[in-house]
Design a protein around this motif. Structure first.
Motif, PDB file in Angstrom:
ATOM      1  N   SER A 267       0.856  -1.182   0.000  1.00 22.81           N
ATOM      2  CA  SER A 267       0.000   0.000   0.000  1.00 22.81           C
ATOM      3  C   SER A 267       0.893   1.232   0.000  1.00 22.81           C
ATOM      4  CB  SER A 267      -0.930   0.009   1.226  1.00 22.81           C
ATOM      5  OG  SER A 267      -0.172   0.140   2.424  1.00 22.81           O
ATOM      6  N   SER A 268       0.366   2.338  -0.478  1.00 28.43           N
ATOM      7  CA  SER A 268       1.151   3.569  -0.514  1.00 28.43           C
ATOM      8  C   SER A 268       1.311   4.113   0.902  1.00 28.43           C
ATOM      9  CB  SER A 268       0.472   4.603  -1.413  1.00 28.43           C
ATOM     10  OG  SER A 268      -0.846   4.857  -0.962  1.00 28.43           O
ATOM     11  N   SER A 269       2.367   4.860   1.112  1.00 32.96           N
ATOM     12  CA  SER A 269       2.635   5.482   2.404  1.00 32.96           C
ATOM     13  C   SER A 269       2.891   6.966   2.191  1.00 32.96           C
ATOM     14  CB  SER A 269       3.842   4.827   3.089  1.00 32.96           C
ATOM     15  OG  SER A 269       5.039   5.175   2.418  1.00 32.96           O
ATOM     16  N   SER A 270       3.098   7.680   3.298  1.00 33.95           N
ATOM     17  CA  SER A 270       3.330   9.117   3.200  1.00 33.95           C
ATOM     18  C   SER A 270       4.642   9.431   2.497  1.00 33.95           C
ATOM     19  CB  SER A 270       3.338   9.732   4.610  1.00 33.95           C
ATOM     20  OG  SER A 270       4.309   9.093   5.428  1.00 33.95           O
ATOM     21  N   ASN A 271       5.577   8.454   2.439  1.00 33.78           N
ATOM     22  CA  ASN A 271       6.869   8.719   1.803  1.00 33.78           C
ATOM     23  C   ASN A 271       7.012   8.057   0.438  1.00 33.78           C
ATOM     24  OD1 ASN A 271       9.361  10.133   2.141  1.00 33.78           O
ATOM     25  ND2 ASN A 271      10.419   8.173   2.361  1.00 33.78           N
ATOM     26  N   SER A 272       6.060   7.242   0.039  1.00 26.91           N
ATOM     27  CA  SER A 272       6.132   6.616  -1.280  1.00 26.91           C
ATOM     28  C   SER A 272       5.559   7.525  -2.364  1.00 26.91           C
ATOM     29  CB  SER A 272       5.362   5.290  -1.285  1.00 26.91           C
ATOM     30  OG  SER A 272       3.969   5.510  -1.132  1.00 26.91           O
ATOM     31  N   GLY A 273       4.683   8.434  -1.968  1.00 30.90           N
ATOM     32  CA  GLY A 273       3.979   9.240  -2.947  1.00 30.90           C
ATOM     33  C   GLY A 273       2.708   8.546  -3.406  1.00 30.90           C
ATOM     34  N   ASP A 274       1.843   9.279  -4.047  1.00 31.06           N
ATOM     35  CA  ASP A 274       0.597   8.713  -4.557  1.00 31.06           C
ATOM     36  C   ASP A 274       0.871   7.863  -5.794  1.00 31.06           C
ATOM     37  OD1 ASP A 274      -0.943   9.979  -2.615  1.00 31.06           O
ATOM     38  OD2 ASP A 274      -1.127  11.808  -3.811  1.00 31.06           O
ATOM     39  N   PRO A 275       0.050   6.837  -6.050  1.00 24.71           N
ATOM     40  CA  PRO A 275       0.234   6.022  -7.253  1.00 24.71           C
ATOM     41  C   PRO A 275       0.001   6.837  -8.520  1.00 24.71           C
ATOM     42  CG  PRO A 275      -1.832   5.469  -6.144  1.00 24.71           C
ATOM     43  CD  PRO A 275      -1.088   6.374  -5.213  1.00 24.71           C
ATOM     44  N   ILE A 276       0.864   6.618  -9.508  1.00 24.60           N
ATOM     45  CA  ILE A 276       0.770   7.301 -10.802  1.00 24.60           C
ATOM     46  C   ILE A 276       0.324   6.276 -11.827  1.00 24.60           C
ATOM     47  CG2 ILE A 276       1.999   8.658 -12.524  1.00 24.60           C
ATOM     48  CD1 ILE A 276       4.034   9.348 -10.322  1.00 24.60           C
ATOM     49  N   LEU A 277      -0.859   6.449 -12.376  1.00 24.81           N
ATOM     50  CA  LEU A 277      -1.452   5.478 -13.292  1.00 24.81           C
ATOM     51  C   LEU A 277      -0.838   5.559 -14.691  1.00 24.81           C
ATOM     52  CD1 LEU A 277      -5.230   5.618 -12.389  1.00 24.81           C
ATOM     53  CD2 LEU A 277      -3.914   3.519 -12.651  1.00 24.81           C
ATOM     54  N   ARG A 278      -0.694   4.397 -15.280  1.00 28.46           N
ATOM     55  CA  ARG A 278      -0.290   4.341 -16.686  1.00 28.46           C
ATOM     56  C   ARG A 278      -1.474   4.726 -17.562  1.00 28.46           C
ATOM     57  NH1 ARG A 278       2.280  -0.953 -19.744  1.00 28.46           N
ATOM     58  NH2 ARG A 278       2.346  -0.091 -21.846  1.00 28.46           N
ATOM     59  N   SER A 279      -1.212   5.492 -18.610  1.00 23.86           N
ATOM     60  CA  SER A 279      -2.274   5.910 -19.520  1.00 23.86           C
ATOM     61  C   SER A 279      -2.873   4.699 -20.229  1.00 23.86           C
ATOM     62  CB  SER A 279      -1.737   6.895 -20.558  1.00 23.86           C
ATOM     63  OG  SER A 279      -1.216   8.045 -19.944  1.00 23.86           O
ATOM     64  N   GLY A 280      -4.159   4.802 -20.560  1.00 23.35           N
ATOM     65  CA  GLY A 280      -4.820   3.747 -21.300  1.00 23.35           C
ATOM     66  C   GLY A 280      -4.378   3.715 -22.748  1.00 23.35           C
ATOM     67  N   VAL A 281      -4.701   2.617 -23.434  1.00 19.06           N
ATOM     68  CA  VAL A 281      -4.301   2.448 -24.826  1.00 19.06           C
ATOM     69  C   VAL A 281      -4.916   3.551 -25.688  1.00 19.06           C
ATOM     70  CG1 VAL A 281      -6.227   0.852 -25.285  1.00 19.06           C
ATOM     71  CG2 VAL A 281      -4.172   0.790 -26.724  1.00 19.06           C
ATOM     72  N   LYS A 282      -4.093   4.092 -26.588  1.00 19.27           N
ATOM     73  CA  LYS A 282      -4.477   5.174 -27.501  1.00 19.27           C
ATOM     74  C   LYS A 282      -4.982   6.395 -26.744  1.00 19.27           C
ATOM     75  CE  LYS A 282      -5.362   2.411 -31.624  1.00 19.27           C
ATOM     76  NZ  LYS A 282      -6.290   2.125 -32.726  1.00 19.27           N
ATOM     77  N   ALA A 283      -4.283   6.721 -25.655  1.00 14.13           N
ATOM     78  CA  ALA A 283      -4.652   7.901 -24.880  1.00 14.13           C
ATOM     79  C   ALA A 283      -4.222   9.159 -25.616  1.00 14.13           C
ATOM     80  CB  ALA A 283      -3.993   7.845 -23.502  1.00 14.13           C
ATOM     81  N   ASP A 284      -4.695  10.297 -25.130  1.00 12.65           N
ATOM     82  CA  ASP A 284      -4.298  11.584 -25.677  1.00 12.65           C
ATOM     83  C   ASP A 284      -2.780  11.705 -25.602  1.00 12.65           C
ATOM     84  OD1 ASP A 284      -4.005  14.160 -26.489  1.00 12.65           O
ATOM     85  OD2 ASP A 284      -5.017  15.072 -24.777  1.00 12.65           O
ATOM     86  N   LYS A 285      -2.128  11.968 -26.729  1.00 10.97           N
ATOM     87  CA  LYS A 285      -0.671  12.003 -26.772  1.00 10.97           C
ATOM     88  C   LYS A 285      -0.098  13.048 -25.836  1.00 10.97           C
ATOM     89  CE  LYS A 285      -0.145  10.219 -31.487  1.00 10.97           C
ATOM     90  NZ  LYS A 285       0.416  10.476 -32.837  1.00 10.97           N
ATOM     91  N   ALA A 286      -0.827  14.128 -25.598  1.00 11.99           N
ATOM     92  CA  ALA A 286      -0.329  15.173 -24.709  1.00 11.99           C
ATOM     93  C   ALA A 286      -0.221  14.680 -23.269  1.00 11.99           C
ATOM     94  CB  ALA A 286      -1.230  16.400 -24.786  1.00 11.99           C
ATOM     95  N   ASN A 287      -1.026  13.676 -22.907  1.00 11.00           N
ATOM     96  CA  ASN A 287      -1.031  13.170 -21.530  1.00 11.00           C
ATOM     97  C   ASN A 287      -0.557  11.725 -21.427  1.00 11.00           C
ATOM     98  OD1 ASN A 287      -2.194  15.587 -20.447  1.00 11.00           O
ATOM     99  ND2 ASN A 287      -4.172  14.935 -21.282  1.00 11.00           N
ATOM    100  N   ASP A 288      -0.034  11.181 -22.522  1.00 14.45           N
ATOM    101  CA  ASP A 288       0.349   9.766 -22.543  1.00 14.45           C
ATOM    102  C   ASP A 288       1.686   9.565 -21.828  1.00 14.45           C
ATOM    103  OD1 ASP A 288       0.590   7.114 -23.037  1.00 14.45           O
ATOM    104  OD2 ASP A 288       0.883   7.283 -25.201  1.00 14.45           O
ATOM    105  N   ASN A 289       1.694   8.715 -20.788  1.00 12.51           N
ATOM    106  CA  ASN A 289       2.927   8.404 -20.064  1.00 12.51           C
ATOM    107  C   ASN A 289       3.272   6.921 -20.135  1.00 12.51           C
ATOM    108  OD1 ASN A 289       1.041   7.220 -18.417  1.00 12.51           O
ATOM    109  ND2 ASN A 289       1.711   8.202 -16.522  1.00 12.51           N
ATOM    110  N   SER A 290       2.641   6.196 -21.046  1.00 13.69           N
ATOM    111  CA  SER A 290       2.753   4.737 -21.067  1.00 13.69           C
ATOM    112  C   SER A 290       4.175   4.258 -21.372  1.00 13.69           C
ATOM    113  CB  SER A 290       1.782   4.153 -22.094  1.00 13.69           C
ATOM    114  OG  SER A 290       2.035   4.680 -23.386  1.00 13.69           O
ATOM    115  N   LYS A 291       4.973   5.063 -22.075  1.00 16.56           N
ATOM    116  CA  LYS A 291       6.324   4.623 -22.427  1.00 16.56           C
ATOM    117  C   LYS A 291       7.248   4.569 -21.214  1.00 16.56           C
ATOM    118  CE  LYS A 291       6.163   6.160 -27.242  1.00 16.56           C
ATOM    119  NZ  LYS A 291       6.791   7.009 -28.277  1.00 16.56           N
ATOM    120  N   ALA A 292       6.844   5.178 -20.110  1.00 18.63           N
ATOM    121  CA  ALA A 292       7.667   5.156 -18.896  1.00 18.63           C
ATOM    122  C   ALA A 292       7.454   3.887 -18.085  1.00 18.63           C
ATOM    123  CB  ALA A 292       7.360   6.384 -18.043  1.00 18.63           C
TER     124      ALA A 292
END
Length: 344
Positions: A267-292
């Motif tokens: 589970s996340s903790s105060s020092n891990s940071g909030d979970p960062i979701l991977r973008s869905g398939v064919k997401a808006d290119k301006a907000n796409d982070n899937s390559k990371a």
């Protein structure tokens, strides 16, 4: 009483903690996706015997004289490096190659109580469900076709849609007797619904519409596969392919800060940071982070990253340090015995 005895006791406690960690690492050398831990020590407070002095015209300065009062555990660090991937050939086994965690959630048997709302611009989520994270991809199905992890938590992901389906193919808040719609993964407008995460499901059949008659019928699913981007596709009896959903993945700015809950879940903790979701398939290119994020490998599991050679070495060092600290205590006891004997 001699301070050396108390220093020896602190050494015993610190090395006992190190042996606890080493023992846990060795015990989990065969645990799926286990991350080994290591212990670092820090010296404790110091007693000032003589203060330092600054140099003068006739005499140089002197350094402070201090005596340490033992050792303590500084931190227990988790090694988040990836373990080796082991092929299993089982279609429900998924492994994450490099960065990412699966999202699992808990809900009742017939409907999903609660929801996970997604902000696709900031890649954050707001959940009213008990949401946890894991790299253990040994999944299974229940009688309804829901995709579950080994502990019965539901595997969460994105619903998908194409040009023929303006609504998602499956709403995770619907009852499980609702039918899946046929979604063509080769459609130019095929994409994930990034508004929320739903409970993933692999049904027995999907509903298709005959373009000539307009009638709706059920088409049986023969097999399914999971692509590297997490899209679950199924092959129907006529050879056509339909998309069923996309497995969600998250990352953290500080993976070592995750709270370990046992059962291969975090589970996340105060020092891990909030979970960062991977973008869905064919997401808006301006907000796409899937390559990371890493790829999802079907038919494989991630093994433990425990290095047994290093663990046995640490165990020897901790054991010898434990013995040495015990010797300090017995030596201090002998000195005290000599002091008592002076009275005779």
């Amino acid at each position: 009483m001699l301070n050396s005895m108390y220093s020896g006791i602190s050494g015993l406690n610190a090395n006992q903690r190190k042996l606890d960690v080493v023992g846990n690492n060795i015990a989990n050398s065969g645990t799926t996706a286990f991350k080994a831990s290591s212990v670092t020590f820090q010296d404790s407070m110091y007693q000032m015997i003589k203060n330092s002095s600054s140099p003068s015209l006739n005499l140089g300065g002197t350094n402070p004289a201090q005596v340490g009062l033992g050792v303590s555990v500084q931190s227990i660090n988790v090694n988040t490096n990836q373990g080796s991937l082991q092929p299993t050939g089982r279609p429900l086994d998924l492994a994450v190659d490099q960065k990412g965690y699966f999202v699992v959630a808990k809900g009742p048997a017939e409907t999903v109580d609660g929801e996970i709302i997604v902000d696709n611009k900031t890649h954050t989520m707001t959940s009213t469900m008990q949401t946890l994270f894991t790299r253990d991809g040994a999944f299974k199905l229940d009688p309804y076709g829901n995709l579950l992890n080994s502990n019965g938590y539901r595997v969460m992901g994105y619903a998908v849609k194409d040009a023929a389906n303006t609504a998602p193919a499956y709403d995770g808040n619907a009852k499980y007797d609702d039918k899946f719609k046929f979604v063509d993964p080769d459609d130019a407008k095929f994409q994930a619904d990034e508004s929320k995460l739903v409970s993933l499901r692999i049904p027995d059949s999907v509903q298709i519409t005959d373009p000539k008659t307009g009638t709706t019928m059920d088409a049986k699913i023969q097999s399914f596969s999971v692509e590297k981007d997490g899209v679950i596709t199924a092959v129907l009896a006529d050879g056509s392919r339909t998309a069923l959903g996309q497995v969600a993945m998250v990352s953290f700015n500080n993976e070592s800060g995750l709270k370990q809950l046992g059962q291969n879940m975090y589970s996340s903790s105060s020092n891990s940071g909030d979970p960062i979701l991977r973008s869905g398939v064919k997401a808006d290119k301006a907000n796409d982070n899937s390559k990371a994020y890493g790829d999802i490998i079907q038919g494989a599991l991630e093994m433990s990253n425990t290095d047994l050679a290093a663990q046995f070495t640490d165990m020897i060092v901790a054991s010898r340090s434990f013995q040495a600290c015990g010797k300090v205590i017995t030596t201090g006891d002998e000195i005290l015995q000599e002091l008592v004997n002076l009275k005779r």
